[in-house]
Every structure is written in C-alpha cells, then in structure tokens.
Design a protein around this motif. Structure first.
Motif, mmCIF file in Angstrom:
data_model
loop_
_atom_site.group_PDB
_atom_site.id
_atom_site.type_symbol
_atom_site.label_atom_id
_atom_site.label_comp_id
_atom_site.label_asym_id
_atom_site.label_seq_id
_atom_site.Cartn_x
_atom_site.Cartn_y
_atom_site.Cartn_z
ATOM 1 N N GLY A 46 -90.245 -76.378 25.131
ATOM 2 C CA GLY A 46 -89.038 -77.169 24.930
ATOM 3 C C GLY A 46 -87.912 -76.330 24.376
ATOM 4 N N MET A 47 -86.797 -76.997 24.034
ATOM 5 C CA MET A 47 -85.631 -76.326 23.491
ATOM 6 C C MET A 47 -85.665 -76.380 21.967
ATOM 7 S SD MET A 47 -81.565 -76.616 24.367
ATOM 8 C CE MET A 47 -81.616 -78.355 24.486
ATOM 9 N N TYR A 48 -85.267 -75.277 21.344
ATOM 10 C CA TYR A 48 -85.268 -75.155 19.892
ATOM 11 C C TYR A 48 -83.980 -74.499 19.433
ATOM 12 C CZ TYR A 48 -90.193 -76.264 20.159
ATOM 13 O OH TYR A 48 -91.368 -76.899 20.400
ATOM 14 N N LEU A 49 -83.719 -74.617 18.144
ATOM 15 C CA LEU A 49 -82.554 -74.022 17.515
ATOM 16 C C LEU A 49 -83.036 -73.172 16.353
ATOM 17 C CD1 LEU A 49 -79.485 -74.346 17.964
ATOM 18 C CD2 LEU A 49 -79.506 -76.030 16.151
ATOM 19 N N LEU A 50 -82.654 -71.898 16.349
ATOM 20 C CA LEU A 50 -82.983 -70.988 15.252
ATOM 21 C C LEU A 50 -81.729 -70.858 14.395
ATOM 22 C CD1 LEU A 50 -85.114 -68.514 14.397
ATOM 23 C CD2 LEU A 50 -83.120 -67.239 15.120
ATOM 24 N N VAL A 51 -81.846 -71.218 13.112
ATOM 25 C CA VAL A 51 -80.703 -71.175 12.203
ATOM 26 C C VAL A 51 -80.980 -70.134 11.117
ATOM 27 C CG1 VAL A 51 -79.266 -72.481 10.599
ATOM 28 C CG2 VAL A 51 -80.220 -73.614 12.611
ATOM 29 N N PRO A 52 -80.246 -69.017 11.129
ATOM 30 C CA PRO A 52 -80.406 -68.028 10.067
ATOM 31 C C PRO A 52 -79.599 -68.431 8.836
ATOM 32 C CG PRO A 52 -79.114 -67.127 11.901
ATOM 33 C CD PRO A 52 -79.418 -68.549 12.213
ATOM 34 N N LEU A 53 -80.193 -68.243 7.666
ATOM 35 C CA LEU A 53 -79.521 -68.494 6.395
ATOM 36 C C LEU A 53 -79.472 -67.167 5.654
ATOM 37 C CD1 LEU A 53 -81.492 -71.702 5.664
ATOM 38 C CD2 LEU A 53 -79.022 -71.628 5.846
ATOM 39 N N LYS A 54 -78.309 -66.520 5.691
ATOM 40 C CA LYS A 54 -78.139 -65.220 5.047
ATOM 41 C C LYS A 54 -77.531 -65.438 3.674
ATOM 42 C CE LYS A 54 -75.416 -61.123 5.431
ATOM 43 N NZ LYS A 54 -74.265 -60.585 6.108
ATOM 44 N N ASP A 55 -78.276 -65.065 2.643
ATOM 45 C CA ASP A 55 -77.837 -65.251 1.257
ATOM 46 C C ASP A 55 -77.420 -66.699 0.999
ATOM 47 O OD1 ASP A 55 -78.321 -62.549 0.770
ATOM 48 O OD2 ASP A 55 -76.284 -61.976 1.335
ATOM 49 N N GLY A 56 -78.165 -67.647 1.599
ATOM 50 C CA GLY A 56 -77.915 -69.068 1.389
ATOM 51 C C GLY A 56 -76.830 -69.663 2.268
ATOM 52 N N GLU A 57 -76.166 -68.858 3.079
ATOM 53 C CA GLU A 57 -75.085 -69.330 3.939
ATOM 54 C C GLU A 57 -75.574 -69.424 5.383
ATOM 55 O OE1 GLU A 57 -70.818 -67.670 5.547
ATOM 56 O OE2 GLU A 57 -71.505 -67.019 3.588
ATOM 57 N N ARG A 58 -75.350 -70.596 5.985
ATOM 58 C CA ARG A 58 -75.752 -70.794 7.389
ATOM 59 C C ARG A 58 -74.907 -69.912 8.295
ATOM 60 N NH1 ARG A 58 -78.544 -76.186 7.717
ATOM 61 N NH2 ARG A 58 -78.841 -75.874 9.926
ATOM 62 N N LYS A 59 -75.578 -69.244 9.200
ATOM 63 C CA LYS A 59 -74.904 -68.425 10.204
ATOM 64 C C LYS A 59 -75.020 -69.109 11.552
ATOM 65 C CE LYS A 59 -73.665 -65.259 7.397
ATOM 66 N NZ LYS A 59 -72.264 -65.038 7.099
ATOM 67 N N GLN A 60 -74.434 -68.487 12.579
ATOM 68 C CA GLN A 60 -74.436 -69.105 13.900
ATOM 69 C C GLN A 60 -75.856 -69.321 14.401
ATOM 70 O OE1 GLN A 60 -71.709 -67.618 16.694
ATOM 71 N NE2 GLN A 60 -72.619 -68.685 18.412
ATOM 72 N N ALA A 61 -76.115 -70.530 14.843
ATOM 73 C CA ALA A 61 -77.439 -70.901 15.364
ATOM 74 C C ALA A 61 -77.657 -70.275 16.744
ATOM 75 C CB ALA A 61 -77.552 -72.414 15.441
ATOM 76 N N ILE A 62 -78.922 -70.068 17.057
ATOM 77 C CA ILE A 62 -79.319 -69.497 18.336
ATOM 78 C C ILE A 62 -80.219 -70.506 19.043
ATOM 79 C CG2 ILE A 62 -80.570 -67.613 19.449
ATOM 80 C CD1 ILE A 62 -80.008 -66.030 16.768
ATOM 81 N N LYS A 63 -79.811 -70.936 20.234
ATOM 82 C CA LYS A 63 -80.645 -71.838 21.031
ATOM 83 C C LYS A 63 -81.645 -70.984 21.815
ATOM 84 C CE LYS A 63 -77.259 -75.389 21.985
ATOM 85 N NZ LYS A 63 -76.507 -76.070 23.059
ATOM 86 N N PHE A 64 -82.884 -71.484 21.904
ATOM 87 C CA PHE A 64 -83.857 -70.808 22.753
ATOM 88 C C PHE A 64 -84.791 -71.838 23.364
ATOM 89 C CE2 PHE A 64 -86.039 -70.864 18.691
ATOM 90 C CZ PHE A 64 -87.367 -71.043 18.995
#
Length: 67
Positions: A46-64
């Motif tokens: 299925g489709m998923y979203l990877l959300v990086p949190l760098k030093d507590g701040e959300r960065k651009q999500a990556i769909k895969f």
C-alpha cells in the motif's frame, strides 16, 4: 528503503504513517548517520508516508508505495 541524510542533526526520528493516517512505525536514529536503511518488509502492500523529525521539527514528508 533508504533515506539519505545530508545535513547535521542532534536527533532524527522517522515516523511512518499508513494511508488512513495511522502511525505504524517510529524509529530513532543515531547522531551522525548518513545513509539510513528502514526495514519496511513487515508492512502490508500500500501507500505510506515517511515523516522525518529533525531535532523535533517536521521536515518534508516522503510518499512511498510498498509492493
């Protein structure tokens, strides 16, 4: 799945969400890691979203898509 980390950080967490918005995985990474491999073998296709949190701040999500 590989994630390329090109900037410095104190903490880096990766959150993976399914298509319904439910968080299915959270992974904390060691400081200084550059190329990160995330094990997604257990995820259902299925489709998923990877959300990086760098030093507590959300960065651009990556769909895969997991096949």
């Amino acid at each position: 799945m590989f994630v390329d980390v090109t900037t410095e950080y104190k903490t880096l967490d990766l959150e993976i969400y399914d298509a319904s918005g439910k968080r299915v995985k959270t992974e904390s990474l060691l400081k200084g890691a550059k190329n990160i491999e995330v094990d997604v073998r257990y995820l259902a296709p299925g489709m998923y979203l990877l959300v990086p949190l760098k030093d507590g701040e959300r960065k651009q999500a990556i769909k895969f898509i997991k096949k």
